[in-house]
Design a protein around this motif. Structure first.
Motif, PDB file in Angstrom:
ATOM      1  N   LEU A 102      38.139  26.422  24.723  1.00 41.68           N
ATOM      2  CA  LEU A 102      36.850  27.059  24.942  1.00 41.68           C
ATOM      3  C   LEU A 102      36.186  27.347  23.604  1.00 41.68           C
ATOM      4  CD1 LEU A 102      38.965  28.206  27.228  1.00 41.68           C
ATOM      5  CD2 LEU A 102      37.031  29.618  27.839  1.00 41.68           C
ATOM      6  N   ALA A 103      34.889  27.139  23.547  1.00 40.95           N
ATOM      7  CA  ALA A 103      34.045  27.593  22.437  1.00 40.95           C
ATOM      8  C   ALA A 103      33.071  28.583  23.071  1.00 40.95           C
ATOM      9  CB  ALA A 103      33.314  26.430  21.791  1.00 40.95           C
ATOM     10  N   VAL A 104      33.289  29.871  22.833  1.00 41.10           N
ATOM     11  CA  VAL A 104      32.535  30.938  23.485  1.00 41.10           C
ATOM     12  C   VAL A 104      31.506  31.495  22.512  1.00 41.10           C
ATOM     13  CG1 VAL A 104      32.722  33.169  24.659  1.00 41.10           C
ATOM     14  CG2 VAL A 104      34.584  31.497  24.866  1.00 41.10           C
ATOM     15  N   THR A 105      30.244  31.562  22.951  1.00 42.74           N
ATOM     16  CA  THR A 105      29.193  32.143  22.112  1.00 42.74           C
ATOM     17  C   THR A 105      29.038  33.619  22.463  1.00 42.74           C
ATOM     18  OG1 THR A 105      27.480  31.435  23.670  1.00 42.74           O
ATOM     19  CG2 THR A 105      27.983  29.955  21.828  1.00 42.74           C
ATOM     20  N   GLY A 123      29.035  29.257  26.584  1.00 41.95           N
ATOM     21  CA  GLY A 123      30.078  28.497  25.923  1.00 41.95           C
ATOM     22  C   GLY A 123      30.428  27.225  26.666  1.00 41.95           C
ATOM     23  N   VAL A 124      31.363  26.498  26.093  1.00 40.67           N
ATOM     24  CA  VAL A 124      31.789  25.200  26.603  1.00 40.67           C
ATOM     25  C   VAL A 124      33.292  25.238  26.856  1.00 40.67           C
ATOM     26  CG1 VAL A 124      31.958  22.742  26.031  1.00 40.67           C
ATOM     27  CG2 VAL A 124      29.967  24.053  25.297  1.00 40.67           C
ATOM     28  N   ILE A 178      33.687  31.143  34.320  1.00 34.06           N
ATOM     29  CA  ILE A 178      33.579  29.724  33.951  1.00 34.06           C
ATOM     30  C   ILE A 178      33.040  28.983  35.178  1.00 34.06           C
ATOM     31  CG2 ILE A 178      34.907  27.633  33.480  1.00 34.06           C
ATOM     32  CD1 ILE A 178      36.903  29.338  31.936  1.00 34.06           C
ATOM     33  N   GLU A 179      32.061  28.113  34.954  1.00 37.27           N
ATOM     34  CA  GLU A 179      31.605  27.220  36.023  1.00 37.27           C
ATOM     35  C   GLU A 179      32.113  25.825  35.717  1.00 37.27           C
ATOM     36  OE1 GLU A 179      27.703  27.318  38.379  1.00 37.27           O
ATOM     37  OE2 GLU A 179      27.344  25.872  36.751  1.00 37.27           O
TER      38      GLU A 179
END
Length: 162
Positions: free
Chosen positions: A21-24, A47-48, A83-84
């Motif tokens: 995960l890359a969380v903003t 995030g992604v 998360i979606e």
């Protein structure tokens, strides 16, 4: 003592990489020094999620509730977010973590400055809630992970204990 009461060393669990995960995040909301320690809330803005088992996005609206103790060198993290997945399934994530760093690196992290990952102990235990198949396995497994705090976000890698 019966033989059944003798301790037995069982095989160590294997790890299966699930996702990264890359969380903003938004700037920290400083609650202040409480009797328990320094309280902060870090809003999660998105995030992604990419990996061999989970892919999708982190939705805005979550937060990381932090308790900073031991002169700022330990952070007890309690993040809750959604998360979606690519198929539209939404997964509630409750991720608790421990982050330990030197006093100097802890101050740098609190100011949002970069710190090399090798200089910070950052481990987590994500738990997932989801309805229906094919994602039921998320609620039927134990997970651990590693993290790295960046100036503008957090990077996480999640692993399923097999």
């Amino acid at each position: 003592m019966p033989a059944s009461a003798t301790p037995e060393t069982l095989p160590a669990p294997a790890l299966e990489h699930v996702c990264d995960l890359a969380v903003t995040i938004a700037p920290a909301l400083e609650v202040g020094l409480t009797p328990a320690g320094m309280r902060r809330v870090i809003p999660i803005t998105g995030g992604v999620v990419r990996g061999p088992r989970l892919n999708g996005q982190v939705l805005p609206g979550g937060a990381d509730f932090q308790l900073i103790v031991d002169d700022g060198t330990q952070a007890h993290l309690d993040a809750r977010y959604v998360i979606e997945l690519l198929d539209g399934t939404r997964v509630f994530v409750h991720n608790t973590a421990l982050r330990v760093a030197s006093p100097e690196n802890s101050r740098r992290l609190m100011r949002g400055e970069p710190v090399p990952a090798a200089e910070v102990y950052f481990r987590c235990q994500p738990r997932f809630e989801v309805s229906g198949e094919p994602w039921r396995w998320l609620g039927q497994s134990q997970f651990i992970g590693s993290g790295r705090r960046a100036p503008d976000g957090v990077f996480l890698s999640f692993y399923r204990l097999c």
